[in-house]
Design an enzyme around this catalytic site. Structure first.
Site, PDB file in Angstrom:
ATOM      1  N   THR A 363     -12.930   1.344  19.516  1.00 30.67           N
ATOM      2  CA  THR A 363     -11.901   0.338  19.813  1.00 30.67           C
ATOM      3  C   THR A 363     -11.300  -0.275  18.545  1.00 30.67           C
ATOM      4  OG1 THR A 363     -13.702  -1.241  20.140  1.00 30.67           O
ATOM      5  CG2 THR A 363     -12.748  -0.278  22.102  1.00 30.67           C
ATOM      6  N   ASP A 364     -10.238  -1.074  18.754  1.00 30.61           N
ATOM      7  CA  ASP A 364      -9.500  -1.697  17.639  1.00 30.61           C
ATOM      8  C   ASP A 364      -9.923  -3.153  17.445  1.00 30.61           C
ATOM      9  OD1 ASP A 364      -7.877   0.673  17.523  1.00 30.61           O
ATOM     10  OD2 ASP A 364      -6.798  -0.093  19.257  1.00 30.61           O
ATOM     11  N   SER A 389      -9.897  -8.720  15.538  1.00 31.16           N
ATOM     12  CA  SER A 389      -8.844  -7.826  16.032  1.00 31.16           C
ATOM     13  C   SER A 389      -8.343  -7.045  14.835  1.00 31.16           C
ATOM     14  CB  SER A 389      -7.700  -8.631  16.648  1.00 31.16           C
ATOM     15  OG  SER A 389      -6.608  -7.786  16.898  1.00 31.16           O
ATOM     16  N   ARG A 390      -8.438  -5.716  14.908  1.00 35.26           N
ATOM     17  CA  ARG A 390      -8.038  -4.905  13.756  1.00 35.26           C
ATOM     18  C   ARG A 390      -6.522  -4.763  13.653  1.00 35.26           C
ATOM     19  NH1 ARG A 390     -12.748  -1.543  15.432  1.00 35.26           N
ATOM     20  NH2 ARG A 390     -14.492  -2.567  14.411  1.00 35.26           N
ATOM     21  N   VAL A 391      -5.796  -5.370  14.594  1.00 35.65           N
ATOM     22  CA  VAL A 391      -4.326  -5.381  14.523  1.00 35.65           C
ATOM     23  C   VAL A 391      -3.877  -6.657  13.812  1.00 35.65           C
ATOM     24  CG1 VAL A 391      -2.221  -5.503  15.908  1.00 35.65           C
ATOM     25  CG2 VAL A 391      -4.030  -3.920  16.541  1.00 35.65           C
TER      26      VAL A 391
END
Length: 526
Positions: A363-364, A389-391
């Site tokens: 997951t991101d 959150s990798r965004v």
């Protein structure tokens, strides 16, 4: 003349016959040699392929999952009570697929797409969508930049989710994982009313029937069912149905994604799917690996979650996307998205066990819920130091990005100093201020279930916290202050909130928010 006509007819007949292809209507069938625990072993299906649907008497269906040297192993989708050894099994030549359409919205369906809510059959045109499908390639994907607002202050400010992202919700049982997912669905109502719908699919995996009914009732009461589909597999269903429920939900989500719309899918939860997959794999006599899970359990989750994506806006490129079902080929549009919120249950907060580490790596980012925080009254019980959150800020509107930049850092400082303060040491005034500000922010970020906040309201109250405008208000009065503050802004400054929603946050807006906050301060200062 007559000879000419006969020769013309003869040449036409010859041409027609040369193009004629004889189609064999013969179907391959086999014989059941062993049956039990939802698994059938059959001889005679020598040409069967992996994942092929097969049919037994009484319309019972199964899927070929093991290709042995002298037999095939088939997993059943319903009870095996009516079947016995010696019965015949026929190949269908088809792969497992589900019928999908607009009229599924607002319905509760089983894994095969059949309605189970007592509202009659699903009307209208339905399209065949395969359950197993290749994930879109890199060239068909766009960066995740458009926010998917959850309505939860903690998440939208510190762990933002974007359309096309896969954000894991992880924690022990009874820590509020499903509540976060349900609140995210409820929050999409405001976008549905503005004709920017996010179609939601809630996949219940091995849940109690009463739990699914309760969730359906909550969504109905909150007006969220018109844009939601519930895919149900109860704990009494065969293991195969629990394994394929997420794939069924993903096929429905892909229909909306591939037709140029936004969709959100919640898998509640993938731990139970992995347990069912382990059960079925052991019955199929596949070798067990770590924690007795089969070696391909990682692939089970990766091939599922990789299908969530933001699709490229270029329609001609989108039309070339791999594995588009023929049924929807003419309806393909670019710019659609499928966002995934998988849920994983941990045991005693252990995120280093097999399934949690697998899904975290796919997951991101993850939202980690902690039992101690939940029991101390902090809800949602999110641990912001482990959650990520990798965004990041790319999935936030400009105004939220501006005001929430220091929030996570402030809370990290607060957590660090809080552990020292427990030793009873004397603290200087700056440390005391950090601790007080951190506790005020915790009060601000608390939220009652099923009451998602509009993004402008979130920004207004979080700004008041980050600027330390509530430092004189007692902790137990912050909730009351928040209600009055937001009510006042919505009554008197609707245009300011509209500007915030559009990403604008200038000095004029910040001055208004500070003035209103300080004006109401006196009422709550003890």
């Amino acid at each position: 003349m007559s000879d000419l006509k006969y020769s013309e007819i003869s040449s036409i007949l010859k041409e027609e016959l040369s193009n004629f292809q004889f189609e064999s209507k013969l179907t391959e069938s086999g014989i059941i040699v062993q049956i039990g625990d939802g698994i059938v072993r059959a001889f005679g299906l020598n040409s069967a392929f992996y994942g092929e649907l097969v049919e037994f008497h009484f319309g019972i269906k199964g899927m070929v999952l093991n290709l042995e040297e002298d037999h095939v192993s088939i997993v059943l989708f319903s009870s095996s009570k009516k079947l016995k050894e010696g019965d015949t099994v026929k190949r269908t030549g088809k792969i497992f697929s589900i019928k999908v359409g607009e009229n599924m919205l607002g319905r509760v369906v089983d894994v095969l797409g059949n309605p189970i809510d007592g509202k009659g059959p699903i009307e209208g045109k339905l399209f065949e969508m395969p359950l197993e499908r290749k994930a879109p390639g890199v060239i068909y994907r766009e960066p995740v930049q458009e926010p998917l607002q959850t309505g939860i202050k903690f998440i939208d400010s510190m762990i933002p989710i974007g359309k096309g992202q896969r954000e894991l919700i992880i924690g022990d049982r009874q820590t509020g994982k499903t509540t976060i997912a349900i609140d995210t669905i409820i929050n999409q109502k405001r976008f549905f009313e503005k004709n920017h719908p996010v179609y939601c699919i809630y996949v219940a995996i091995s849940q109690k029937g009463s739990t699914i009914a309760r969730i359906s009732k909550i969504l109905q009461e909150k007006g969220a069912m018109p844009y939601t589909i519930i895919v149900s597999s109860t704990s009494s269903d065969p293991a195969s149905m629990q394994i394929f429920a997420p794939f069924s939900g993903t096929a429905i989500g892909e229909y909306f994604r591939d037709t140029g719309r936004s969709s959100l899918i919640i898998y509640d939860d993938l731990s139970k799917q992995a347990v069912s997959y382990r059960e079925m794999s052991l019955l199929l006599r596949r070798p067990p690996g770590r924690e007795a899970y089969p070696g391909d359990v990682f692939y089970l989750h990766s091939r599922l979650l990789e299908r969530s994506a933001k699709i490229i806006k270029d329609q001609k490129m989108a039309e070339k996307m791999n594995d588009i079902p023929l049924s929807i080929r003419k309806k393909i549009k670019g710019g659609g998205s499928l966002t995934a919120l998988p849920i994983i249950e941990t045991q005693s907060g252990d995120i280093s066990s097999y399934i949690p580490t697998n899904v975290i790596s796919i997951t991101d980012g993850q939202i980690f819920l902690e039992k101690d925080l939940f029991h101390s009254g902090i809800r949602p019980a999110i641990n912001e130091s482990i959650s990520v959150s990798r965004v990041g800020g790319a999935a936030q509107i400009q105004s939220m990005r501006k005001i929430s930049g220091t929030l996570k850092l402030d809370q990290a400082q607060f957590r660090e100093l809080e552990s020292f303060s427990k030793f009873g040491a004397e603290l200087d005034s700056s440390t005391m201020n950090i601790l007080k500000k951190g506790r005020i922010n915790i009060e601000i970020l608390k939220q009652t279930p099923h009451t998602p906040y509009d993004i402008a309201d979130q920004i207004a109250i979080i700004y008041a916290g980050t600027k330390n405008l509530l430092k004189n208000i007692p902790f137990n009065k912050i909730s009351d202050f928040e209600k009055e503050y937001l009510f006042y802004l919505n009554e008197k400054y609707e245009s300011v909130l509209n500007s915030i929603r559009n990403g604008i946050f200038d000095k004029k807006i910040s001055d208004i928010l500070e003035t209103v906050a300080l004006k109401l301060n006196d009422k709550y200062v003890s």
